[in-house]
Design a protein around this motif. Structure first.
Motif, PDB file in Angstrom:
ATOM      1  N   VAL A  31       0.832  -1.204   0.000  1.00  0.00           N
ATOM      2  CA  VAL A  31       0.000   0.000   0.000  1.00  0.00           C
ATOM      3  C   VAL A  31       0.868   1.258   0.000  1.00  0.00           C
ATOM      4  CG1 VAL A  31      -1.635   1.345   1.368  1.00  0.00           C
ATOM      5  CG2 VAL A  31      -1.990  -1.112   1.071  1.00  0.00           C
ATOM      6  N   HIS A  32       1.978   1.232   0.733  1.00  0.00           N
ATOM      7  CA  HIS A  32       2.830   2.412   0.854  1.00  0.00           C
ATOM      8  C   HIS A  32       3.727   2.627  -0.364  1.00  0.00           C
ATOM      9  CE1 HIS A  32       2.350   4.150   4.941  1.00  0.00           C
ATOM     10  NE2 HIS A  32       1.802   2.979   5.190  1.00  0.00           N
ATOM     11  N   GLN A  33       4.069   1.558  -1.071  1.00  0.00           N
ATOM     12  CA  GLN A  33       5.038   1.681  -2.156  1.00  0.00           C
ATOM     13  C   GLN A  33       4.418   1.718  -3.548  1.00  0.00           C
ATOM     14  OE1 GLN A  33       8.157   2.380  -1.523  1.00  0.00           O
ATOM     15  NE2 GLN A  33       7.810   2.145   0.672  1.00  0.00           N
ATOM     16  N   VAL A  34       3.239   1.145  -3.724  1.00  0.00           N
ATOM     17  CA  VAL A  34       2.626   1.058  -5.049  1.00  0.00           C
ATOM     18  C   VAL A  34       1.392   1.955  -5.096  1.00  0.00           C
ATOM     19  CG1 VAL A  34       1.669  -0.463  -6.805  1.00  0.00           C
ATOM     20  CG2 VAL A  34       3.454  -1.317  -5.268  1.00  0.00           C
ATOM     21  N   PRO A  35       1.427   3.032  -5.854  1.00  0.00           N
ATOM     22  CA  PRO A  35       0.299   3.967  -5.877  1.00  0.00           C
ATOM     23  C   PRO A  35      -0.960   3.365  -6.492  1.00  0.00           C
ATOM     24  CG  PRO A  35       2.287   4.974  -6.816  1.00  0.00           C
ATOM     25  CD  PRO A  35       2.546   3.496  -6.691  1.00  0.00           C
ATOM     26  N   PHE A  36      -2.075   3.857  -6.028  1.00  0.00           N
ATOM     27  CA  PHE A  36      -3.346   3.641  -6.710  1.00  0.00           C
ATOM     28  C   PHE A  36      -3.428   4.729  -7.772  1.00  0.00           C
ATOM     29  CE2 PHE A  36      -7.754   4.582  -7.508  1.00  0.00           C
ATOM     30  CZ  PHE A  36      -8.385   3.355  -7.510  1.00  0.00           C
ATOM     31  N   PHE A 196     -13.133   6.926 -13.638  1.00  0.00           N
ATOM     32  CA  PHE A 196     -11.722   6.915 -14.006  1.00  0.00           C
ATOM     33  C   PHE A 196     -11.467   7.538 -15.371  1.00  0.00           C
ATOM     34  CE2 PHE A 196     -12.390   3.396 -11.035  1.00  0.00           C
ATOM     35  CZ  PHE A 196     -11.529   3.798 -10.027  1.00  0.00           C
ATOM     36  N   VAL A 197     -12.485   7.637 -16.200  1.00  0.00           N
ATOM     37  CA  VAL A 197     -12.372   8.361 -17.460  1.00  0.00           C
ATOM     38  C   VAL A 197     -12.503   9.863 -17.197  1.00  0.00           C
ATOM     39  CG1 VAL A 197     -13.478   8.786 -19.694  1.00  0.00           C
ATOM     40  CG2 VAL A 197     -13.163   6.441 -18.874  1.00  0.00           C
ATOM     41  N   LYS A 198     -13.341  10.219 -16.254  1.00  0.00           N
ATOM     42  CA  LYS A 198     -13.599  11.625 -15.943  1.00  0.00           C
ATOM     43  C   LYS A 198     -12.497  12.254 -15.093  1.00  0.00           C
ATOM     44  CE  LYS A 198     -18.687  11.502 -15.994  1.00  0.00           C
ATOM     45  NZ  LYS A 198     -19.890  11.688 -15.150  1.00  0.00           N
ATOM     46  N   ASN A 199     -11.789  11.442 -14.320  1.00  0.00           N
ATOM     47  CA  ASN A 199     -10.845  11.989 -13.356  1.00  0.00           C
ATOM     48  C   ASN A 199      -9.483  11.309 -13.429  1.00  0.00           C
ATOM     49  OD1 ASN A 199     -12.732  13.750 -11.605  1.00  0.00           O
ATOM     50  ND2 ASN A 199     -13.784  11.782 -11.655  1.00  0.00           N
ATOM     51  N   LEU A 200      -8.455  12.098 -13.169  1.00  0.00           N
ATOM     52  CA  LEU A 200      -7.094  11.589 -13.031  1.00  0.00           C
ATOM     53  C   LEU A 200      -6.797  11.422 -11.548  1.00  0.00           C
ATOM     54  CD1 LEU A 200      -4.191  10.972 -14.044  1.00  0.00           C
ATOM     55  CD2 LEU A 200      -3.752  13.443 -13.884  1.00  0.00           C
ATOM     56  N   VAL A 201      -6.333  10.223 -11.159  1.00  0.00           N
ATOM     57  CA  VAL A 201      -6.061   9.935  -9.755  1.00  0.00           C
ATOM     58  C   VAL A 201      -4.714   9.239  -9.617  1.00  0.00           C
ATOM     59  CG1 VAL A 201      -6.870   8.784  -7.666  1.00  0.00           C
ATOM     60  CG2 VAL A 201      -8.533   9.598  -9.332  1.00  0.00           C
ATOM     61  N   CYS A 202      -3.935   9.688  -8.655  1.00  0.00           N
ATOM     62  CA  CYS A 202      -2.724   8.967  -8.256  1.00  0.00           C
ATOM     63  C   CYS A 202      -2.534   9.251  -6.772  1.00  0.00           C
ATOM     64  CB  CYS A 202      -1.511   9.436  -9.061  1.00  0.00           C
ATOM     65  SG  CYS A 202      -0.004   8.491  -8.704  1.00  0.00           S
ATOM     66  N   THR A 203      -2.508   8.215  -5.931  1.00  0.00           N
ATOM     67  CA  THR A 203      -2.470   8.445  -4.491  1.00  0.00           C
ATOM     68  C   THR A 203      -1.787   7.305  -3.758  1.00  0.00           C
ATOM     69  OG1 THR A 203      -3.844   8.956  -2.550  1.00  0.00           O
ATOM     70  CG2 THR A 203      -4.758   7.393  -4.133  1.00  0.00           C
ATOM     71  N   LYS A 204      -1.170   7.635  -2.643  1.00  0.00           N
ATOM     72  CA  LYS A 204      -0.614   6.627  -1.741  1.00  0.00           C
ATOM     73  C   LYS A 204      -0.431   7.254  -0.363  1.00  0.00           C
ATOM     74  CE  LYS A 204       4.344   7.296  -2.657  1.00  0.00           C
ATOM     75  NZ  LYS A 204       5.609   6.618  -3.063  1.00  0.00           N
ATOM     76  N   PRO A 205      -0.484   6.435   0.679  1.00  0.00           N
ATOM     77  CA  PRO A 205      -0.264   6.972   2.027  1.00  0.00           C
ATOM     78  C   PRO A 205       1.216   7.271   2.253  1.00  0.00           C
ATOM     79  CG  PRO A 205      -0.556   4.601   2.122  1.00  0.00           C
ATOM     80  CD  PRO A 205      -0.803   4.999   0.700  1.00  0.00           C
ATOM     81  N   GLN A 207       4.062   8.413   5.664  1.00  0.00           N
ATOM     82  CA  GLN A 207       4.252   8.060   7.066  1.00  0.00           C
ATOM     83  C   GLN A 207       3.236   8.752   7.975  1.00  0.00           C
ATOM     84  OE1 GLN A 207       6.480   5.755   7.920  1.00  0.00           O
ATOM     85  NE2 GLN A 207       5.842   5.801  10.076  1.00  0.00           N
ATOM     86  N   ASN A 208       2.939  10.022   7.672  1.00  0.00           N
ATOM     87  CA  ASN A 208       2.047  10.796   8.535  1.00  0.00           C
ATOM     88  C   ASN A 208       0.827  11.346   7.815  1.00  0.00           C
ATOM     89  OD1 ASN A 208       3.764  10.670  10.933  1.00  0.00           O
ATOM     90  ND2 ASN A 208       5.146  12.022   9.808  1.00  0.00           N
ATOM     91  N   GLY A 209       0.531  10.824   6.641  1.00  0.00           N
ATOM     92  CA  GLY A 209      -0.616  11.363   5.924  1.00  0.00           C
ATOM     93  C   GLY A 209      -0.829  10.690   4.593  1.00  0.00           C
ATOM     94  N   ARG A 210      -0.996  11.489   3.564  1.00  0.00           N
ATOM     95  CA  ARG A 210      -1.284  10.977   2.223  1.00  0.00           C
ATOM     96  C   ARG A 210      -0.891  12.010   1.182  1.00  0.00           C
ATOM     97  NH1 ARG A 210      -3.993   7.110  -0.477  1.00  0.00           N
ATOM     98  NH2 ARG A 210      -4.324   6.036   1.508  1.00  0.00           N
ATOM     99  N   ILE A 211      -0.456  11.513   0.041  1.00  0.00           N
ATOM    100  CA  ILE A 211      -0.137  12.373  -1.087  1.00  0.00           C
ATOM    101  C   ILE A 211      -0.981  11.936  -2.273  1.00  0.00           C
ATOM    102  CG2 ILE A 211       1.849  10.931  -1.706  1.00  0.00           C
ATOM    103  CD1 ILE A 211       3.181  13.467  -2.772  1.00  0.00           C
ATOM    104  N   THR A 212      -1.610  12.913  -2.940  1.00  0.00           N
ATOM    105  CA  THR A 212      -2.576  12.602  -3.998  1.00  0.00           C
ATOM    106  C   THR A 212      -2.473  13.600  -5.141  1.00  0.00           C
ATOM    107  OG1 THR A 212      -4.154  11.714  -2.383  1.00  0.00           O
ATOM    108  CG2 THR A 212      -5.037  12.355  -4.528  1.00  0.00           C
ATOM    109  N   ILE A 213      -2.516  13.099  -6.343  1.00  0.00           N
ATOM    110  CA  ILE A 213      -2.784  13.935  -7.506  1.00  0.00           C
ATOM    111  C   ILE A 213      -4.225  13.656  -7.912  1.00  0.00           C
ATOM    112  CG2 ILE A 213      -2.326  14.283  -9.965  1.00  0.00           C
ATOM    113  CD1 ILE A 213       0.623  13.766  -9.409  1.00  0.00           C
ATOM    114  N   PHE A 214      -5.040  14.692  -7.916  1.00  0.00           N
ATOM    115  CA  PHE A 214      -6.425  14.554  -8.347  1.00  0.00           C
ATOM    116  C   PHE A 214      -6.698  15.626  -9.382  1.00  0.00           C
ATOM    117  CE2 PHE A 214     -11.048  15.196  -8.076  1.00  0.00           C
ATOM    118  CZ  PHE A 214     -11.458  13.889  -8.314  1.00  0.00           C
ATOM    119  N   ASN A 215      -6.850  15.197 -10.625  1.00  0.00           N
ATOM    120  CA  ASN A 215      -7.013  16.102 -11.759  1.00  0.00           C
ATOM    121  C   ASN A 215      -5.854  17.091 -11.802  1.00  0.00           C
ATOM    122  OD1 ASN A 215      -9.326  14.799 -12.717  1.00  0.00           O
ATOM    123  ND2 ASN A 215     -10.629  15.922 -11.293  1.00  0.00           N
ATOM    124  N   GLU A 216      -6.108  18.375 -11.652  1.00  0.00           N
ATOM    125  CA  GLU A 216      -5.036  19.365 -11.828  1.00  0.00           C
ATOM    126  C   GLU A 216      -4.373  19.755 -10.510  1.00  0.00           C
ATOM    127  OE1 GLU A 216      -8.556  21.702 -10.577  1.00  0.00           O
ATOM    128  OE2 GLU A 216      -8.210  19.997 -11.914  1.00  0.00           O
TER     129      GLU A 216
END
Length: 270
Positions: A31-36, A196-205, A207-216
């Motif tokens: 979960v921590h190393q491979v992004p969704f 998933f066609v409408k939106n761009l998503v890249c996310t992973k947890p 150590q203390n939170g989460r980092i996400t790319i959502f659209n722009e």
């Protein structure tokens, strides 16, 4: 499978034993190393669930994927290690509480001396496996509640405080074949109403939170602190995918030919 290469991909360096502790560590590292992420869908690149191709994408090319790819590959890993693991079908609850279609989501079922729900491909869910039993469990970040509906069907709910829960999905322990996911997997990649066609998503947890790319936007959460950065253009997106997710992606669009579809199925969010 090149097991050594897979373990390097998820940065797992501990001993491999058929224990609950090892299962938990493998899940957490994955979960921590491979992004969704759904960058290929954003770039109009069709992909299949052929295991070797999924392995090449996620392990060899250090990419992420969405539920069908990630949980299918993780299931393969667990079986290679020696766990008794198989994929199972889930149906995601919409925000209004209604269920999505069958095979809307893929999860995993692992049997040791206990029964576990595993899921490394939801986006933002539990980071360690959940024991399939009624009651509330805590994964170090959020609280989860499993409710038994009948002999093989269960519902999963999530809460940040253990008080107010929101339903995430219904999962079934019935045996299911990979072919059952093929049509809806393609539909999620191509249907104009697909999340998933409408939106761009890249996310992973983190150590203390989460980092996400959502659209722009790049959204970084660290404890209670949250920052948002506007991403303008694919060149900037490519840079942040590399810097924040260690993903090198060719950002050229490659439109693919869409074969005739069967009756469109419903689409749900992450």
């Amino acid at each position: 499978m090149n097991l050594k290469k897979y373990l390097e991909r998820i940065k797992y360096t501990d001993r491999l034993e058929i224990t609950d502790e090892v299962l938990f560590k493998l899940h957490q590292q994955h979960v921590h190393q491979v992004p969704f992420e759904n960058v290929d869908i954003y770039l109009k690149r069709h992909f299949s669930l052929e295991l070797e191709k999924v392995f090449q994408k996620i392990v060899s090319h250090k990419r992420g994927g969405f539920c069908y790819e990630l949980n299918l590959l993780f299931n393969w890993l667990l079986n290679e290690v020696g766990f008794s693991s198989r994929i199972i079908a889930s149906r995601i609850y919409n925000e209004n509480g209604t269920l999505g279609p069958p095979f809307d989501h893929m999860s995993g079922y692992v049997k040791t001396n206990k029964a576990f729900l595993v899921d490394v491909g939801y986006g933002d869910l539990f980071v360690i496996p959940l024991e399939i039993k009624e009651g509330i469990q805590y994964d170090g970040r959020n609280y989860f509640r499993i409710e038994k509906l009948n002999e093989n069907d269960f519902s999963l709910s999530m809460s940040p405080d253990g008080l107010e829960f929101q339903k995430r999905y219904l999962f079934s322990l019935d045996t299911v074949h990979l072919d059952a996911f093929t049509s809806i997997c393609f539909d999620k990649q191509t249907h104009p109403n697909s999340y998933f066609v409408k939106n761009l998503v890249c996310t992973k947890p983190t150590q203390n939170g989460r980092i996400t790319i959502f659209n722009e936007k790049l959204i970084e959460k660290n404890n209670r602190h949250k920052t948002e950065t506007l991403l303008q253009g694919n060149d900037v997106l490519k840079t942040y995918l590399k810097d924040k997710f260690d993903m090198e992606v060719d950002m050229d669009f490659i439109p693919y030919h869409q074969p005739k579809m069967v009756v469109p199925v419903g689409i749900n969010e992450i």
